[in-house]
Design a protein around this motif. Structure first.
Motif, PDB file in Angstrom:
ATOM      1  N   ARG A   1     -66.991  48.156  46.130  1.00 16.14           N
ATOM      2  CA  ARG A   1     -67.983  47.196  46.657  1.00 16.14           C
ATOM      3  C   ARG A   1     -67.290  46.107  47.488  1.00 16.14           C
ATOM      4  O   ARG A   1     -67.242  44.937  47.101  1.00 16.14           O
ATOM      5  CB  ARG A   1     -68.726  46.511  45.497  1.00 16.14           C
ATOM      6  N   LEU A   2     -66.791  46.519  48.617  1.00 13.81           N
ATOM      7  CA  LEU A   2     -66.092  45.585  49.501  1.00 13.81           C
ATOM      8  C   LEU A   2     -67.049  44.500  50.008  1.00 13.81           C
ATOM      9  O   LEU A   2     -66.673  43.335  50.175  1.00 13.81           O
ATOM     10  CB  LEU A   2     -65.489  46.378  50.678  1.00 13.81           C
ATOM     11  N   SER A   3     -68.302  44.913  50.222  1.00  8.33           N
ATOM     12  CA  SER A   3     -69.277  43.978  50.804  1.00  8.33           C
ATOM     13  C   SER A   3     -69.440  42.721  49.950  1.00  8.33           C
ATOM     14  O   SER A   3     -69.754  41.653  50.472  1.00  8.33           O
ATOM     15  CB  SER A   3     -70.632  44.670  50.971  1.00  8.33           C
ATOM     16  N   ALA A   4     -69.172  42.853  48.655  1.00  7.84           N
ATOM     17  CA  ALA A   4     -69.366  41.702  47.766  1.00  7.84           C
ATOM     18  C   ALA A   4     -68.308  40.619  47.996  1.00  7.84           C
ATOM     19  O   ALA A   4     -68.446  39.501  47.506  1.00  7.84           O
ATOM     20  CB  ALA A   4     -69.316  42.167  46.307  1.00  7.84           C
ATOM     21  N   PHE A   5     -67.242  40.962  48.717  1.00 11.46           N
ATOM     22  CA  PHE A   5     -66.120  40.018  48.817  1.00 11.46           C
ATOM     23  C   PHE A   5     -66.034  39.272  50.153  1.00 11.46           C
ATOM     24  O   PHE A   5     -65.101  38.504  50.356  1.00 11.46           O
ATOM     25  CB  PHE A   5     -64.800  40.735  48.498  1.00 11.46           C
ATOM     26  N   ALA A   6     -67.015  39.497  51.012  1.00  9.19           N
ATOM     27  CA  ALA A   6     -66.951  38.836  52.319  1.00  9.19           C
ATOM     28  C   ALA A   6     -66.887  37.315  52.156  1.00  9.19           C
ATOM     29  O   ALA A   6     -65.987  36.654  52.708  1.00  9.19           O
ATOM     30  CB  ALA A   6     -68.141  39.252  53.169  1.00  9.19           C
ATOM     31  N   GLU A   7     -67.801  36.771  51.367  1.00  9.83           N
ATOM     32  CA  GLU A   7     -67.853  35.308  51.222  1.00  9.83           C
ATOM     33  C   GLU A   7     -66.577  34.754  50.581  1.00  9.83           C
ATOM     34  O   GLU A   7     -65.950  33.841  51.122  1.00  9.83           O
ATOM     35  CB  GLU A   7     -69.099  34.892  50.416  1.00  9.83           C
ATOM     36  N   PRO A   8     -66.180  35.300  49.395  1.00  3.17           N
ATOM     37  CA  PRO A   8     -64.949  34.755  48.785  1.00  3.17           C
ATOM     38  C   PRO A   8     -63.726  34.898  49.694  1.00  3.17           C
ATOM     39  O   PRO A   8     -62.876  34.002  49.734  1.00  3.17           O
ATOM     40  CB  PRO A   8     -64.754  35.599  47.516  1.00  3.17           C
ATOM     41  N   LEU A   9     -63.679  35.983  50.471  1.00  2.00           N
ATOM     42  CA  LEU A   9     -62.531  36.160  51.367  1.00  2.00           C
ATOM     43  C   LEU A   9     -62.521  35.098  52.453  1.00  2.00           C
ATOM     44  O   LEU A   9     -61.491  34.469  52.719  1.00  2.00           O
ATOM     45  CB  LEU A   9     -62.579  37.535  52.039  1.00  2.00           C
ATOM     46  N   LEU A  10     -63.691  34.896  53.060  1.00  3.83           N
ATOM     47  CA  LEU A  10     -63.765  33.894  54.136  1.00  3.83           C
ATOM     48  C   LEU A  10     -63.386  32.516  53.605  1.00  3.83           C
ATOM     49  O   LEU A  10     -62.689  31.749  54.265  1.00  3.83           O
ATOM     50  CB  LEU A  10     -65.173  33.869  54.741  1.00  3.83           C
ATOM     51  N   ARG A  11     -63.821  32.238  52.371  1.00  4.31           N
ATOM     52  CA  ARG A  11     -63.497  30.941  51.773  1.00  4.31           C
ATOM     53  C   ARG A  11     -61.985  30.810  51.576  1.00  4.31           C
ATOM     54  O   ARG A  11     -61.369  29.814  51.930  1.00  4.31           O
ATOM     55  CB  ARG A  11     -64.232  30.789  50.426  1.00  4.31           C
ATOM     56  N   HIS A  12     -61.404  31.870  51.038  1.00  2.49           N
ATOM     57  CA  HIS A  12     -59.955  31.819  50.784  1.00  2.49           C
ATOM     58  C   HIS A  12     -59.177  31.633  52.096  1.00  2.49           C
ATOM     59  O   HIS A  12     -58.221  30.862  52.167  1.00  2.49           O
ATOM     60  CB  HIS A  12     -59.485  33.092  50.073  1.00  2.49           C
ATOM     61  N   ILE A  13     -59.635  32.336  53.120  1.00  6.51           N
ATOM     62  CA  ILE A  13     -58.942  32.237  54.414  1.00  6.51           C
ATOM     63  C   ILE A  13     -59.040  30.814  54.955  1.00  6.51           C
ATOM     64  O   ILE A  13     -58.066  30.250  55.453  1.00  6.51           O
ATOM     65  CB  ILE A  13     -59.536  33.265  55.415  1.00  6.51           C
ATOM     66  N   GLU A  14     -60.215  30.239  54.795  1.00  7.39           N
ATOM     67  CA  GLU A  14     -60.395  28.890  55.330  1.00  7.39           C
ATOM     68  C   GLU A  14     -59.581  27.867  54.551  1.00  7.39           C
ATOM     69  O   GLU A  14     -58.972  26.958  55.128  1.00  7.39           O
ATOM     70  CB  GLU A  14     -61.881  28.533  55.272  1.00  7.39           C
ATOM     71  N   GLU A  15     -59.517  28.057  53.236  1.00  2.77           N
ATOM     72  CA  GLU A  15     -58.805  27.068  52.413  1.00  2.77           C
ATOM     73  C   GLU A  15     -57.292  27.227  52.473  1.00  2.77           C
ATOM     74  O   GLU A  15     -56.541  26.347  52.056  1.00  2.77           O
ATOM     75  CB  GLU A  15     -59.278  27.180  50.950  1.00  2.77           C
ATOM     76  N   ASN A  16     -56.826  28.388  52.941  1.00  2.59           N
ATOM     77  CA  ASN A  16     -55.377  28.649  52.950  1.00  2.59           C
ATOM     78  C   ASN A  16     -54.923  29.061  54.345  1.00  2.59           C
ATOM     79  O   ASN A  16     -54.742  30.247  54.627  1.00  2.59           O
ATOM     80  CB  ASN A  16     -55.038  29.764  51.945  1.00  2.59           C
ATOM     81  N   PRO A  17     -54.727  28.079  55.221  1.00  4.97           N
ATOM     82  CA  PRO A  17     -54.406  28.423  56.619  1.00  4.97           C
ATOM     83  C   PRO A  17     -53.122  29.230  56.757  1.00  4.97           C
ATOM     84  O   PRO A  17     -52.951  29.949  57.735  1.00  4.97           O
ATOM     85  CB  PRO A  17     -54.273  27.062  57.307  1.00  4.97           C
ATOM     86  N   GLY A  18     -52.234  29.150  55.784  1.00  6.72           N
ATOM     87  CA  GLY A  18     -50.986  29.916  55.883  1.00  6.72           C
ATOM     88  C   GLY A  18     -51.144  31.357  55.430  1.00  6.72           C
ATOM     89  O   GLY A  18     -50.210  32.165  55.544  1.00  6.72           O
ATOM     90  N   PHE A  19     -52.318  31.708  54.909  1.00 10.43           N
ATOM     91  CA  PHE A  19     -52.506  33.034  54.305  1.00 10.43           C
ATOM     92  C   PHE A  19     -52.355  34.152  55.333  1.00 10.43           C
ATOM     93  O   PHE A  19     -51.577  35.088  55.137  1.00 10.43           O
ATOM     94  CB  PHE A  19     -53.893  33.051  53.639  1.00 10.43           C
ATOM     95  N   LEU A  20     -53.079  34.085  56.428  1.00 11.19           N
ATOM     96  CA  LEU A  20     -53.009  35.134  57.447  1.00 11.19           C
ATOM     97  C   LEU A  20     -52.299  34.602  58.679  1.00 11.19           C
ATOM     98  O   LEU A  20     -52.718  33.602  59.254  1.00 11.19           O
ATOM     99  CB  LEU A  20     -54.415  35.629  57.801  1.00 11.19           C
ATOM    100  N   GLN A  21     -51.231  35.254  59.052  1.00  8.98           N
ATOM    101  CA  GLN A  21     -50.401  34.784  60.163  1.00  8.98           C
ATOM    102  C   GLN A  21     -50.138  35.899  61.152  1.00  8.98           C
ATOM    103  O   GLN A  21     -50.043  37.049  60.731  1.00  8.98           O
ATOM    104  CB  GLN A  21     -49.068  34.271  59.613  1.00  8.98           C
ATOM    105  N   PRO A  22     -49.939  35.627  62.448  1.00  9.85           N
ATOM    106  CA  PRO A  22     -50.117  34.340  63.102  1.00  9.85           C
ATOM    107  C   PRO A  22     -51.595  33.954  63.227  1.00  9.85           C
ATOM    108  O   PRO A  22     -52.473  34.786  62.977  1.00  9.85           O
ATOM    109  CB  PRO A  22     -49.497  34.571  64.477  1.00  9.85           C
ATOM    110  N   ASP A  23     -51.829  32.705  63.633  1.00  8.76           N
ATOM    111  CA  ASP A  23     -53.189  32.160  63.627  1.00  8.76           C
ATOM    112  C   ASP A  23     -54.188  33.025  64.384  1.00  8.76           C
ATOM    113  O   ASP A  23     -55.299  33.237  63.933  1.00  8.76           O
ATOM    114  CB  ASP A  23     -53.200  30.751  64.248  1.00  8.76           C
ATOM    115  N   PHE A  24     -53.780  33.535  65.560  1.00  7.80           N
ATOM    116  CA  PHE A  24     -54.775  34.265  66.362  1.00  7.80           C
ATOM    117  C   PHE A  24     -55.199  35.565  65.674  1.00  7.80           C
ATOM    118  O   PHE A  24     -56.308  36.032  65.845  1.00  7.80           O
ATOM    119  CB  PHE A  24     -54.272  34.513  67.789  1.00  7.80           C
TER     120      PHE A  24
END
Ligand code: MSP
Length: 665
Positions: A169-192
């Motif tokens: 059920r990947l669809s269930a994780f869209a919101e928590p993922l977006l939140r995590h990405i927003e709260e942790n700018p260093g998580f996914l690199q590079p920025d673009f």
């Protein structure tokens, strides 16, 4: 325990499909992780570096069938090849995981069980397409009428699939993922690339098929042997399985979450930045701290190079070619390749893989810049101080600051995975030092007897070399050790400390240096391809210039000479064995030269610049096939190359002592 207190710094490469041999692409990611791991170790951090092989894929199964080898034997053979290539490339991994190992299989099955028990997976009919080369499912809506893989880099025929599969059920994780990405700018690199992930998730995540019908290869679904786990779902779990989770929770706690997962951009958005974090969220486990994607080696049209295109060389073969072309020791050629991979690749984007660019860069950065700095320094120390480090009366502040600046810039760049920029900063120091030598002209200081200044100049060179070797050490551990040895230090890749890159004055007076030995011999131009020739051949052209008189008032620029014209001039290195004034000729000296064991007499117009006795023992460059000419009753058998500085002749001499008779071109 908070993530910041985690005792061990944990870095991973992707696990590579064992459907072909390693190449310059897989080597890039592996070398870059090795460099980061070595850097952390030098900083005193406990570090864990994981790499491995992805063996349960259908593409691996098919490659074995194609090779006519039983699949287990095939994967064993290729996994061994990957390990041996990494060993040859000085990759110091701490763990190598294979997805056919029980420790991995058990954890994959455990994850599956937990997700099934937790209601995160469900059974449904999957009807759609599958690309074996990419190991990716595609919906009808993704596929065109040609029924080829929609991935532009692949375009292989797709398989039609109709299976009763488990879905996550990947669809269930869209919101928590977006939140995590927003709260942790260093998580996914590079920025673009983070932005690409965000828009991918915002377009809507669909549940994902995570099993396939069992066709004889893959990890069986617990209790349902007619199904195997989808290879991406299985493969991502390797990062967790290697920590010992869930059997060895003490070890897991030391390692998890991973500090850095590194990979290329093709497996970033869907798999490492979306599916994997969602799986971890479903398991209730912390997410990796940073997921970094670099670009690709591409061809001239911008297409990814790799196993499919066959355009990338095998790294060991390439390093052997480099050793053969340059005459460098094999382990130095390996270090050179590591340097070239990281220096040539523009990490955040794609880079065209060009063999000639690598060779040119070898000559420019390694043979000329670093190699020469080392050789000149040690040669002068040997000549002027008998190879013993003198006491310097003062610190050359400007250079000490330039070194510290290089170290700071290097760190800042490496922290952002900009390896090429980091190396550029280190080489700025090397270039500065080669200029410093020209500015200080230690040979003139020696000539004028200014021993104190000479000591300052050479100690400054030694210190800067020590710092440059420290900066180079994560990338070129063996070559760095060779540089340290050349300047009389016993530092090794294991004992080197990063803090020393910020220190000054660590080469103690009294240190004895061994005789100079070239670390990175130059690749002769004629051994390079035509396109690599142009830049390098200018060096000989400049050196030869003062020997060729300019026409008085040229009506027209003479046509350029060909390389064949130039090659007619036989330039050789010669040793001066004797020198004496020529009676009644205040400009001429009579020199006796040794050219590969043969004596020559040459008259040179350098008496106003040089005392005869200071020339004995020096090396000079001789035009060896010039017609003999008689002057003052003496036959001169050749001519020396010298720079013409306002009518004064300054002799050209090799950077380092070379065998007498060596050809110069
Ligand atoms: N098995 C998967 C990864 C699973 S990770 C849980 C896979 N394997 S692969 O053999 O195809 O290797 C992919 C990796 O090799 C890329 O992510 C990248 O790190 C490296 N590269 C392969 N070709 C490359 C280039 N042409 N350029 C840069 N990196 C390249 O995908």
């Amino acid at each position: 325990m908070s993530v910041d207190q985690k005792p061990v710094w944990y870095i991973t490469t992707p696990i590579y499909y064992v459907n072909g041999r390693p190449h310059i692409g897989s080597s890039l990611t592996t070398v870059c992780c090795d460099v980061l791991a070595r850097w952390r170790r030098m900083q005193g951090r406990r570090t864990w570096f994981l790499t491995g092989t992805d063996e349960q894929a259908t593409n691996v199964f098919e490659a074995a069938a194609k090779a006519g080898v039983p699949v287990q034997e095939f994967v064993d053979r290729l996994a061994a090849e990957f390990r041996s290539v990494w060993d040859r490339l000085h990759i110091r991994y701490d763990d190598f995981i294979r997805t056919t190992e029980p420790r991995h299989v058990q954890v994959v099955q455990e994850v599956f069980r937990r997700l099934r028990d937790g209601g995160h997976v469900y059974l449904d009919l999957y009807e759609g397409w599958y690309c074996v080369a990419d190991e990716t499912f595609f919906r009808d809506s993704d596929v065109g009428p040609d029924r080829l893989c929609p991935n532009a880099e692949c375009r292989k025929p797709l398989q039609r699939v109709q299976e009763q599969n488990y879905f996550f059920r990947l669809s269930a994780f869209a919101e928590p993922l977006l939140r995590h990405i927003e709260e942790n700018p260093g998580f996914l690199q590079p920025d673009f690339r983070r932005n690409e992930v965000v828009s991918f998730i915002q377009q809507g995540l669909r549940d994902m098929s995570i099993t396939r019908a069992n066709n004889g290869w893959g990890i069986p679904v617990p209790g349902e042997p007619d199904k195997v786990i989808y290879v991406w779902f299985d493969a991502l779990i390797n990062y967790l399985a290697a920590t010992g989770w869930p059997r060895d929770m003490a070890r897991y706690a030391e390692l998890w979450p991973a500090d850095v997962h590194v990979m290329a951009k093709d497996i970033f958005v869907r798999f490492h930045a979306t599916l994997w974090p969602a799986m971890l969220l479903a398991l209730g486990l912390p997410l990796p701290r940073t997921v970094y994607a670099h670009g690709w080696w591409v061809d001239a049209e911008g297409r990814k190079q790799g196993k499919r295109t066959g355009g990338l060389p095998h790294p060991v073969e390439f390093s052997e070619e480099l050793a053969d072309l340059s005459g460098a020791a094999p382990e130095i050629a390996v270090d050179a390749l590591r340097y070239l991979l990281l220096r040539e690749m523009v990490f955040h984007g794609d880079t065209e893989f060009e063999r000639e660019a690598f060779l040119k860069r070898y000559n420019a950065d390694l043979a000329n810049d670093l190699g020469n700095l080392c050789n000149r320094t040690v040669t002068m120390l040997t000549r002027y101080f008998g190879g013993v480090v003198p006491q310097a009366a003062r610190v050359e502040q400007e250079i000490a600051q330039a070194a510290a600046q290089s170290a700071r810039e290097y760190e800042a760049a490496l922290a952002e995975f900009r390896f090429n920029t980091a190396l550029e900063s280190a080489w700025r120091l090397v270039a500065r030092m080669n200029r410093y030598i020209e500015e200080k002209a230690p040979w003139s200081l020696a000539k004028r007897g200014e021993t104190e200044e000479l000591a300052v100049a050479l100690c400054t060179c030694l210190e800067a070399l020590r710092v440059a070797a420290t900066l180079a050490a994560p990338v070129m551990p063996v070559a760095a050790q060779r540089v340290w040895r050349q300047i009389g230090l016993e530092t090794t890749a294991d004992t080197a400390r990063w803090a020393d890159a910020h220190a000054w004055g660590l080469v103690p007076p009294g240190t004895r240096v061994p005789p100079p030995e070239p670390i990175f011999p130059r690749i002769e131009e004629k051994r390079m391809t035509d396109s690599a020739l142009s830049g390098a051949s200018q060096v000989s052209g400049e050196a030869a210039a003062p020997a060729v008189p300019a026409p008085a008032a040229p009506a027209q620029k003479p046509p350029p000479i060909t390389i064949d014209d130039f090659m007619k001039v036989e330039l050789r290195v010669a040793n001066v064995t004797a020198a004496e004034p020529v009676p009644n000729a205040d400009k001429l000296l009579k020199l006796t030269l040794d050219v590969a064991g043969e004596p020559r007499t040459v008259l040179a117009g350098i008496a106003q610049m040089y005392e005869p006795q200071e020339l004995v023992g020096r090396q000079v460059v001789l035009v060896a096939n010039l017609q003999p000419r008689k002057m003052r009753g003496i036959e001169s058998q050749g001519m020396l190359l010298a720079a013409d500085v306002d009518g004064q002749a300054i002799l050209v001499q090799p950077e380092t002592v070379v065998p007498s008779g060596s050809r110069v071109r």
